[in-house]
Scaffold this active site. Structure first.
Site, PDB file in Angstrom:
ATOM      1  N   HIS A  66      50.038  17.479  55.321  1.00 16.97           N
ATOM      2  CA  HIS A  66      49.785  16.040  55.208  1.00 16.97           C
ATOM      3  C   HIS A  66      50.871  15.230  55.898  1.00 16.97           C
ATOM      4  CE1 HIS A  66      46.686  15.925  51.689  1.00 16.97           C
ATOM      5  NE2 HIS A  66      46.463  16.945  52.512  1.00 16.97           N
ATOM      6  N   ASP A  67      52.077  15.734  55.898  1.00 18.56           N
ATOM      7  CA  ASP A  67      53.167  15.059  56.594  1.00 18.56           C
ATOM      8  C   ASP A  67      52.936  15.093  58.102  1.00 18.56           C
ATOM      9  OD1 ASP A  67      55.881  13.865  56.813  1.00 18.56           O
ATOM     10  OD2 ASP A  67      56.368  15.785  57.722  1.00 18.56           O
ATOM     11  N   VAL A  70      49.774  13.057  59.816  1.00 25.04           N
ATOM     12  CA  VAL A  70      49.716  11.593  59.800  1.00 25.04           C
ATOM     13  C   VAL A  70      50.459  10.990  60.986  1.00 25.04           C
ATOM     14  CG1 VAL A  70      50.428   9.522  58.544  1.00 25.04           C
ATOM     15  CG2 VAL A  70      49.323  11.406  57.343  1.00 25.04           C
ATOM     16  N   ASP A  74      57.843  14.716  60.314  1.00 26.61           N
ATOM     17  CA  ASP A  74      59.061  13.900  60.231  1.00 26.61           C
ATOM     18  C   ASP A  74      59.453  13.557  58.798  1.00 26.61           C
ATOM     19  OD1 ASP A  74      57.077  12.136  59.528  1.00 26.61           O
ATOM     20  OD2 ASP A  74      57.374  10.773  61.218  1.00 26.61           O
ATOM     21  N   SER A  76      57.990  11.903  56.562  1.00 25.87           N
ATOM     22  CA  SER A  76      57.604  10.573  56.076  1.00 25.87           C
ATOM     23  C   SER A  76      56.809  10.673  54.779  1.00 25.87           C
ATOM     24  CB  SER A  76      56.792   9.825  57.140  1.00 25.87           C
ATOM     25  OG  SER A  76      55.695  10.604  57.573  1.00 25.87           O
ATOM     26  N   THR A 195      43.674  29.826  50.865  1.00 28.45           N
ATOM     27  CA  THR A 195      43.647  31.115  50.180  1.00 28.45           C
ATOM     28  C   THR A 195      44.601  31.129  48.990  1.00 28.45           C
ATOM     29  OG1 THR A 195      43.773  33.518  50.501  1.00 28.45           O
ATOM     30  CG2 THR A 195      45.435  32.198  51.614  1.00 28.45           C
ATOM     31  N   ASP A 247      40.732  30.262  45.724  1.00 29.55           N
ATOM     32  CA  ASP A 247      40.350  31.664  45.920  1.00 29.55           C
ATOM     33  C   ASP A 247      40.250  32.293  44.542  1.00 29.55           C
ATOM     34  OD1 ASP A 247      40.197  34.380  46.318  1.00 29.55           O
ATOM     35  OD2 ASP A 247      41.844  34.500  47.746  1.00 29.55           O
ATOM     36  N   THR A 250      41.933  36.313  44.516  1.00 28.49           N
ATOM     37  CA  THR A 250      43.373  36.547  44.709  1.00 28.49           C
ATOM     38  C   THR A 250      44.081  35.208  44.913  1.00 28.49           C
ATOM     39  OG1 THR A 250      43.031  36.882  47.094  1.00 28.49           O
ATOM     40  CG2 THR A 250      43.042  38.849  45.695  1.00 28.49           C
ATOM     41  N   ASP A 255      46.017  36.005  51.795  1.00 22.54           N
ATOM     42  CA  ASP A 255      45.225  37.054  52.444  1.00 22.54           C
ATOM     43  C   ASP A 255      43.972  36.433  53.046  1.00 22.54           C
ATOM     44  OD1 ASP A 255      43.597  36.510  50.246  1.00 22.54           O
ATOM     45  OD2 ASP A 255      44.137  38.336  49.172  1.00 22.54           O
TER      46      ASP A 255
END
Length: 331
Positions: A66-67, A70, A74, A76, A195, A247, A250, A255
């Protein structure tokens, strides 16, 4: 005579430019001299945190993604809002991120500031942490070059248009990843980070409750799986924290089971499940489901590529003293 002085000045100027260019290059050994215990401190704290809070690995992967998506890698996303600025962290899509990821970064940064103050950026901590966690839970090692600087801005208003959502259609997903320089196979590999970790019931509730006039749940689901999700999430509106593992087989291991789950109607999110029905992505889902090495290789290459997306260097950023605050107040 002025000519020799001009030659001398030109030579000196050229050297300074070369020196600056050399200094600006990201490298895997960036902290070898200024902070030689960087990697050891990172690994110790990451291991302790993961043992005490197993959701930390997946949460940190999500924060990193997500950093980067956008406005570049950096850090943010780590900035907390204040009276003068609403930061990326408070965007709706980020509110469900487990707090363990932010706690981890704070712990690492505090330890590194004690060892080598003002040297290691929050952006580098956030870039290395997912790699080390992936390895820790069974995934591939990949190189992370270092030397990023931290951003001086974090703006909530630009988040939504830059991040995929659980209900984002495949056309928009492919377009979004393409705009960041990622191909369809790279996108499918990066989404494979699902996963590990979990999703809140609200993110897939539309698929298990009142799906259509003819079916209570999305028929793309395995029926037994759908009924189990309906029981698990029955009170999700009263308990927003209710969640399910991405998942089911597992959940704590990195994996290729995630792709096998998609093939068998066990994908939680509609955007994930759509990858196995869309002809542009299905071949890669099938390939990664059949060959874990192929998935690991593509995931590693894609993460290396993502980790240097629009990074800040030299005077383009700072080394924050605290990862959740700018060094100077932004008014």
């Amino acid at each position: 005579m002025a000519f020799p002085n001009l030659v001398l000045l030109f030579t000196l100027f050229s050297f300074l430019l070369l020196f600056r260019s050399t200094q600006s290059k990201l490298s895997a050994d960036y902290y070898n001299k200024p902070c030689s215990k960087f990697q050891n401190i990172m690994q110790t704290i990451l291991a302790e945190k993961q043992l005490s809070a197993p959701t930390t690995a997946a949460a940190t992967l999500r924060v990193f993604f997500h950093d980067c998506f956008v406005n570049g890698c950096d850090s943010s996303m780590l900035i907390a809002s204040n009276a003068f600025n609403k930061s990326e962290r408070d965007a709706n899509v980020n509110l469900s991120v487990a707090g363990d990821a932010f706690d981890l970064i704070t712990r690492v940064k505090t330890a590194l500031e004690l060892e080598c103050p003002g040297v290691v950026s929050c952006s580098d901590i956030l870039a290395v942490s997912p790699r080390d966690f992936v390895v820790m839970v069974g995934g591939p090692f990949y190189e992370v070059v270092l030397g990023r600087k931290d951003s001086r801005e974090s703006n909530l208003s630009i988040v939504d248009k830059n991040l995929p959502k659980a209900l984002t259609p495949m056309n928009e997903l492919l377009s979004l990843f393409s705009s960041k320089g990622f191909s369809a196979d790279e996108m499918v590999a990066l989404v494979g980070a699902h996963t590990v970790g979990f999703s809140h019931c609200k993110e897939f509730a539309n698929r298990i409750f009142n799906f259509s006039k003819t079916s209570e749940f999305d028929p793309a689901y395995n029926p037994v799986f759908a009924q189990g999700l309906r029981k698990l999430c029955a009170n999700y509106t009263k308990s927003p924290a209710m969640s399910a593992f991405n998942d089911v087989y597992t959940p704590g291991k990195f994996d290729n089971m995630y792709y096998k789950n998609l093939q068998n109607g066990l994908g939680l999110l509609s955007s994930d499940q759509e990858m196995v029905t869309d002809n542009r992505t299905k071949p890669f889902v099938d390939r990664f489901a059949a060959n874990e090495t192929a998935f690991f290789d593509m995931f590693a290459r894609s993460m290396e590529k993502l980790s240097v997306y629009k990074v800040k260097e030299n005077n383009d950023g700072d080394i924050r003293r605290r990862c959740d605050q700018f060094n100077t107040l932004q008014v």
